[in-house]
Design a protein around this motif. Structure first.
Motif, PDB file in Angstrom:
ATOM      1  N   ASN A  15       0.925  -1.245   0.030  1.00 54.13           N
ATOM      2  CA  ASN A  15      -0.029   0.011   0.230  1.00 54.13           C
ATOM      3  C   ASN A  15       0.994   1.223   0.151  1.00 54.13           C
ATOM      4  O   ASN A  15       1.667   1.511   0.812  1.00 54.13           O
ATOM      5  N   PRO A  16       0.864   1.974  -0.972  1.00 55.75           N
ATOM      6  CA  PRO A  16       1.604   3.369  -1.026  1.00 55.75           C
ATOM      7  C   PRO A  16       1.404   4.173   0.268  1.00 55.75           C
ATOM      8  O   PRO A  16       2.335   4.843   0.596  1.00 55.75           O
ATOM      9  N   ILE A  17       0.032   4.100   1.014  1.00 56.98           N
ATOM     10  CA  ILE A  17      -0.145   5.070   1.936  1.00 56.98           C
ATOM     11  C   ILE A  17       0.740   4.729   3.124  1.00 56.98           C
ATOM     12  O   ILE A  17       1.012   5.518   4.088  1.00 56.98           O
ATOM     13  N   THR A  18       1.239   3.354   3.088  1.00 55.92           N
ATOM     14  CA  THR A  18       2.101   3.082   4.239  1.00 55.92           C
ATOM     15  C   THR A  18       3.155   3.732   4.442  1.00 55.92           C
ATOM     16  O   THR A  18       3.738   3.960   5.409  1.00 55.92           O
ATOM     17  N   TYR A  19       3.820   4.360   3.183  1.00 55.39           N
ATOM     18  CA  TYR A  19       5.056   4.916   3.337  1.00 55.39           C
ATOM     19  C   TYR A  19       5.101   6.507   3.264  1.00 55.39           C
ATOM     20  O   TYR A  19       6.022   7.247   3.033  1.00 55.39           O
ATOM     21  N   VAL A  20       4.031   7.026   3.359  1.00 50.92           N
ATOM     22  CA  VAL A  20       3.668   8.412   3.451  1.00 50.92           C
ATOM     23  C   VAL A  20       4.432   9.320   4.280  1.00 50.92           C
ATOM     24  O   VAL A  20       4.371   8.842   5.559  1.00 50.92           O
ATOM     25  N   ASP A  21       5.089  10.218   3.956  1.00 51.93           N
ATOM     26  CA  ASP A  21       5.630  11.328   5.130  1.00 51.93           C
ATOM     27  C   ASP A  21       5.837  12.373   4.403  1.00 51.93           C
ATOM     28  O   ASP A  21       5.707  12.584   3.212  1.00 51.93           O
ATOM     29  N   PRO A  22       6.122  13.362   5.156  1.00 57.42           N
ATOM     30  CA  PRO A  22       6.243  14.857   4.774  1.00 57.42           C
ATOM     31  C   PRO A  22       7.390  15.092   3.449  1.00 57.42           C
ATOM     32  O   PRO A  22       7.147  16.116   2.984  1.00 57.42           O
ATOM     33  N   SER A  23       8.245  14.107   3.307  1.00 57.49           N
ATOM     34  CA  SER A  23       9.242  14.355   2.348  1.00 57.49           C
ATOM     35  C   SER A  23       8.895  13.878   1.090  1.00 57.49           C
ATOM     36  O   SER A  23       9.802  13.859   0.033  1.00 57.49           O
ATOM     37  N   ASP A  24       7.680  13.314   0.854  1.00 52.67           N
ATOM     38  CA  ASP A  24       7.250  12.677  -0.374  1.00 52.67           C
ATOM     39  C   ASP A  24       7.175  13.781  -1.466  1.00 52.67           C
ATOM     40  O   ASP A  24       6.811  15.055  -1.233  1.00 52.67           O
ATOM     41  N   PRO A  25       7.436  13.259  -2.764  1.00 50.07           N
ATOM     42  CA  PRO A  25       7.375  14.305  -3.735  1.00 50.07           C
ATOM     43  C   PRO A  25       5.764  14.902  -3.956  1.00 50.07           C
ATOM     44  O   PRO A  25       5.113  14.222  -3.556  1.00 50.07           O
ATOM     45  N   PRO A  26       5.664  15.895  -4.869  1.00 50.65           N
ATOM     46  CA  PRO A  26       4.213  16.404  -5.037  1.00 50.65           C
ATOM     47  C   PRO A  26       3.680  15.327  -5.939  1.00 50.65           C
ATOM     48  O   PRO A  26       3.930  14.694  -6.674  1.00 50.65           O
ATOM     49  N   PHE A  27       2.194  15.127  -5.709  1.00 48.59           N
ATOM     50  CA  PHE A  27       1.350  14.471  -6.572  1.00 48.59           C
ATOM     51  C   PHE A  27       0.060  15.186  -7.015  1.00 48.59           C
ATOM     52  O   PHE A  27      -0.190  15.921  -6.623  1.00 48.59           O
ATOM     53  N   LEU A  28      -0.229  14.523  -8.150  1.00 46.41           N
ATOM     54  CA  LEU A  28      -1.472  14.841  -8.944  1.00 46.41           C
ATOM     55  C   LEU A  28      -2.131  13.439  -9.087  1.00 46.41           C
ATOM     56  O   LEU A  28      -1.570  12.524  -9.449  1.00 46.41           O
ATOM     57  N   ILE A  29      -3.523  13.260  -8.597  1.00 43.45           N
ATOM     58  CA  ILE A  29      -4.085  11.984  -8.560  1.00 43.45           C
ATOM     59  C   ILE A  29      -5.294  12.247  -9.478  1.00 43.45           C
ATOM     60  O   ILE A  29      -5.985  13.167  -9.212  1.00 43.45           O
ATOM     61  N   LEU A  30      -5.712  11.363 -10.651  1.00 38.77           N
ATOM     62  CA  LEU A  30      -7.068  11.587 -11.437  1.00 38.77           C
ATOM     63  C   LEU A  30      -7.662  10.215 -11.512  1.00 38.77           C
ATOM     64  O   LEU A  30      -7.116   9.146 -11.735  1.00 38.77           O
ATOM     65  N   HIS A  31      -8.724  10.325 -11.071  1.00 38.92           N
ATOM     66  CA  HIS A  31      -9.654   9.068 -11.109  1.00 38.92           C
ATOM     67  C   HIS A  31     -11.124   9.342 -11.408  1.00 38.92           C
ATOM     68  O   HIS A  31     -11.566  10.460 -11.143  1.00 38.92           O
TER      69      HIS A  31
END
Length: 326
Positions: A244-260
């Motif tokens: 699960n990508p959410i498991t590794y989320v932290d403030p240092s992550d790069p910017p995201f654009l999500i389309l669904h």
């Protein structure tokens, strides 16, 4: 090893497999065929130092005369079943990225029948390391590497973004090597600078709790996520959480654009809601776009949203340059 449709049809639930095959066919046949918009390309480069088809990638450079080009890696979707679909990533996502001035790298990766998770993300990280190690040869400006993908490719793109800097990770009794040691360039970084996730799954433990039409029983042993991790997800919660990508989320992550799309019949948009909320809670710059009427591909790859992807990467490239100039 090539993707064996007969094997899947005989071994997967008929209704599920029929729909997955239709989705895959959509990406190969129904997508608009772009005219050639690149000036130079390299095909079937092996990034792992072996001869496997699933360890090959293609590189496309934009038309122009620049010495180096910023990079976007584009990953195909296949419910993690495909190991040789890199052309579909270019067909669906390549042209707007090339037009925006990015080199486009489209890799294959091991399918869930070639190897279980985390082999797939290990392959993608090896691709990124290959890009950095061979930048001069292929005119790649590695001061910016973005990543995008659709469906299972969106999952891998998001995972590459949130797990950057992660070597191993332990949940309960299971420790997984997320980085891996695929290829000869293990001393290079596999981090990325920006992510565009097109309708990728995230929390595979909650696929059935989302708003879907029940086309796939995600708790079954033949569901795509179960094949990915090697067993029914509810019986393998630690493995599912490590995927699960959410498991590794932290403030240092790069910017995201999500389309669904809000009419996605296979991966409900609530999967992207969960990822977006986690990124927001961690303070990661992120934007979530719900596509009205968008399905699992159909209605998604239209000019409005393709331009949104390209503009997002251009904006992040500009931000990177400003930061480096200070």
């Amino acid at each position: 090893m090539t993707f064996n449709y007969t094997f899947y049809k005989e071994n997967m639930e008929g209704k599920v497999m029929k729909h997955i095959c239709l989705i895959i066919a959509f990406f190969f046949i129904s997508l608009s065929c772009f005219g050639q918009s690149y000036s130079k390309s390299w095909k079937d480069i092996n990034y792992a130092g072996d001869t496997a088809v699933y360890h090959r990638l293609d590189i496309y450079l934009p038309q122009g005369e620049k010495a180096m080009y910023p990079v976007v890696v584009a990953i195909y979707g296949s419910a993690w079943f495909g190991n040789n679909f890199k052309e579909s990533a270019f067909t669906s996502l390549g042209k707007p990225l090339l037009d925006a001035g990015f080199a486009v790298v489209t890799p294959n990766h091991r399918s869930s029948y070639d190897a279980k998770y985390p082999a797939q993300i290990q392959d993608i990280k090896a691709v990124i390391r290959f890009i950095r190690a061979n930048a001069c040869q292929y005119q790649l400006d590695t001061s910016f590497i973005g990543i995008t993908g659709f469906s299972s490719g969106g999952h891998l793109a998001a995972l590459a973004g949130t797990s950057r800097g992660v070597k191993e990770y332990t949940i309960g009794s299971i420790t997984m090597d997320i980085e891996g040691n695929v290829g000869p360039y293990t001393s290079y970084s596999s981090s990325v600078d920006a992510v565009v996730d097109w309708f990728g799954p995230t929390d595979i433990l909650k696929m059935d709790s989302c708003e879907t039409n029940g086309m796939i029983d995600h708790s079954s042993a033949t569901a795509p996520e179960a094949v990915l991790i090697g067993g029914p997800v509810q019986e393998n919660k630690e493995k599912a959480t490590l995927a699960n990508p959410i498991t590794y989320v932290d403030p240092s992550d790069p910017p995201f654009l999500i389309l669904h799309g809000d009419k996605d019949p296979l991966v409900s948009y609530c999967q992207s809601v969960m990822l977006f909320n986690a990124l927001q809670n961690a303070g990661v710059p992120s934007r979530f776009v719900i596509v009205p009427g968008g399905q699992h591909g159909q209605g998604m790859f239209v000019d409005q949203y393709l331009k949104m992807m390209a503009d997002f990467f251009l904006q992040q490239l500009k931000q990177r340059k400003l930061i480096k100039a200070k």
